[in-house]
Design a protein around this motif. Structure first.
Motif, short mmCIF file in Angstrom:
data_model
loop_
_atom_site.label_atom_id
_atom_site.label_comp_id
_atom_site.label_asym_id
_atom_site.label_seq_id
_atom_site.Cartn_x
_atom_site.Cartn_y
_atom_site.Cartn_z
N MET A 61 -8.62 8.48 6.88
CA MET A 61 -7.92 7.75 7.91
C MET A 61 -7.94 8.59 9.18
O MET A 61 -7.47 9.72 9.18
CB MET A 61 -6.49 7.48 7.44
CG MET A 61 -5.53 7.19 8.54
SD MET A 61 -3.79 7.07 8.05
CE MET A 61 -3.86 6.10 6.58
N PRO A 62 -8.49 8.06 10.27
CA PRO A 62 -8.47 8.80 11.52
C PRO A 62 -7.05 8.84 12.07
O PRO A 62 -6.19 8.08 11.65
CB PRO A 62 -9.39 7.99 12.43
CG PRO A 62 -9.43 6.63 11.84
CD PRO A 62 -9.16 6.80 10.37
N PRO A 63 -6.80 9.75 13.00
CA PRO A 63 -5.48 9.80 13.59
C PRO A 63 -5.10 8.44 14.16
O PRO A 63 -5.93 7.76 14.75
CB PRO A 63 -5.60 10.84 14.70
CG PRO A 63 -6.80 11.64 14.35
CD PRO A 63 -7.71 10.72 13.57
N THR A 64 -3.86 8.03 13.96
CA THR A 64 -3.42 6.74 14.46
C THR A 64 -2.66 6.86 15.76
O THR A 64 -2.23 5.86 16.31
CB THR A 64 -2.54 6.03 13.42
OG1 THR A 64 -1.43 6.87 13.12
CG2 THR A 64 -3.32 5.71 12.16
N ALA A 65 -2.47 8.06 16.23
CA ALA A 65 -1.74 8.28 17.47
C ALA A 65 -2.39 9.44 18.21
O ALA A 65 -2.99 10.32 17.58
CB ALA A 65 -0.28 8.60 17.18
N PRO A 66 -2.29 9.44 19.53
CA PRO A 66 -2.83 10.59 20.25
C PRO A 66 -2.05 11.86 19.89
O PRO A 66 -0.88 11.80 19.53
CB PRO A 66 -2.64 10.23 21.73
CG PRO A 66 -1.77 9.02 21.76
CD PRO A 66 -1.70 8.45 20.39
N ARG A 67 -2.73 12.98 20.01
CA ARG A 67 -2.11 14.26 19.70
C ARG A 67 -0.93 14.50 20.62
O ARG A 67 -0.97 14.23 21.81
CB ARG A 67 -3.12 15.39 19.87
CG ARG A 67 -2.57 16.73 19.45
CD ARG A 67 -3.58 17.85 19.73
NE ARG A 67 -3.26 19.07 19.05
CZ ARG A 67 -2.27 19.87 19.36
NH1 ARG A 67 -1.47 19.58 20.35
NH2 ARG A 67 -2.07 20.98 18.70
N THR A 68 0.14 15.02 20.04
CA THR A 68 1.33 15.41 20.78
C THR A 68 1.44 16.93 20.69
O THR A 68 1.25 17.49 19.61
CB THR A 68 2.60 14.79 20.14
OG1 THR A 68 2.44 13.38 20.10
CG2 THR A 68 3.84 15.13 20.93
N SER A 69 1.77 17.58 21.77
CA SER A 69 1.92 19.03 21.76
C SER A 69 3.11 19.42 20.90
O SER A 69 4.22 18.92 21.07
CB SER A 69 2.12 19.56 23.17
OG SER A 69 2.47 20.93 23.12
N ASP A 70 2.88 20.34 19.97
CA ASP A 70 3.96 20.82 19.12
C ASP A 70 4.86 21.80 19.87
O ASP A 70 5.80 22.34 19.31
CB ASP A 70 3.41 21.46 17.85
CG ASP A 70 2.99 20.42 16.82
OD1 ASP A 70 3.54 19.30 16.84
OD2 ASP A 70 2.11 20.72 16.01
N ASN A 71 4.59 22.03 21.16
CA ASN A 71 5.44 22.90 21.97
C ASN A 71 6.67 22.18 22.48
O ASN A 71 7.54 22.80 23.08
CB ASN A 71 4.64 23.47 23.15
CG ASN A 71 3.56 24.42 22.69
OD1 ASN A 71 3.72 25.11 21.69
ND2 ASN A 71 2.46 24.46 23.40
N ASP A 72 6.75 20.88 22.28
CA ASP A 72 7.92 20.11 22.70
C ASP A 72 9.14 20.61 21.94
O ASP A 72 9.12 20.68 20.71
CB ASP A 72 7.67 18.63 22.42
CG ASP A 72 8.78 17.74 22.91
OD1 ASP A 72 9.91 17.86 22.37
OD2 ASP A 72 8.53 16.92 23.80
N PRO A 73 10.25 20.93 22.62
CA PRO A 73 11.43 21.45 21.92
C PRO A 73 12.01 20.48 20.90
O PRO A 73 12.58 20.91 19.89
CB PRO A 73 12.43 21.74 23.03
CG PRO A 73 11.79 21.41 24.31
CD PRO A 73 10.41 20.91 24.05
N THR A 74 11.87 19.19 21.12
CA THR A 74 12.39 18.22 20.15
C THR A 74 11.57 18.27 18.87
O THR A 74 12.12 18.21 17.76
CB THR A 74 12.40 16.81 20.75
OG1 THR A 74 13.12 16.83 21.98
CG2 THR A 74 13.03 15.81 19.82
N ILE A 75 10.26 18.38 18.99
CA ILE A 75 9.40 18.50 17.82
C ILE A 75 9.73 19.78 17.06
O ILE A 75 9.85 19.78 15.83
CB ILE A 75 7.91 18.47 18.21
CG1 ILE A 75 7.54 17.08 18.74
CG2 ILE A 75 7.02 18.85 17.03
CD1 ILE A 75 6.14 16.98 19.30
N THR A 76 9.92 20.86 17.81
CA THR A 76 10.29 22.13 17.18
C THR A 76 11.58 22.00 16.39
O THR A 76 11.70 22.50 15.27
CB THR A 76 10.41 23.23 18.25
OG1 THR A 76 9.15 23.36 18.92
CG2 THR A 76 10.78 24.57 17.64
#
Length: 113
Positions: A1-16
């Motif tokens: 399955m290819p990615p279904t969403a564009p890449r998001t930077s894991d540097n975002d504080p909420t993602i962290t």
């Protein structure tokens, strides 16, 4: 399955914050970690780090094929810590899943036949 969403930077504080919260409970309550990761992926579906975390949670919950699919998406979106993929204890069931070698080497897509 290819990615279904564009890449998001894991540097975002909420993602962290999502990743750290899930990691803190992964070994003792992977189901709760999965819930945190689902919420995070609802907001950041292209996060390689959250997808990797979900692969770990699913592996621990006895769903290694689904975990392999999430790992594949994480790798396709740029998760590049191969050493961690090969050594993370939480991914043991995923590593034992047919197709893991092909996914980690970039030669196959989980579920493709």
């Amino acid at each position: 399955m290819p990615p279904t969403a564009p890449r998001t930077s894991d540097n975002d504080p909420t993602i962290t914050a999502y990743a750290q919260h899930a990691a803190a409970m992964m070994s003792t309550d992977p189901a709760a970690a999965k819930q945190v990761l689902e919420k995070g992926l609802g907001s950041f579906p292209g996060s390689p780090g959250l997808l990797f975390g979900m692969a770990c949670a699913l592996s621990l919950l006895g769903q290694p094929q689904e975990g392999l699919t999430h790992l594949h998406r994480a790798l396709a979106l740029g998760f590049s810590d191969t050493d961690r993929v090969l050594s993370e204890p939480a991914l043991a069931a995923v590593r034992a899943t047919p197709g893991f070698t092909e996914v980690i080497s970039g030669r196959a897509v989980p579920g493709a036949g």
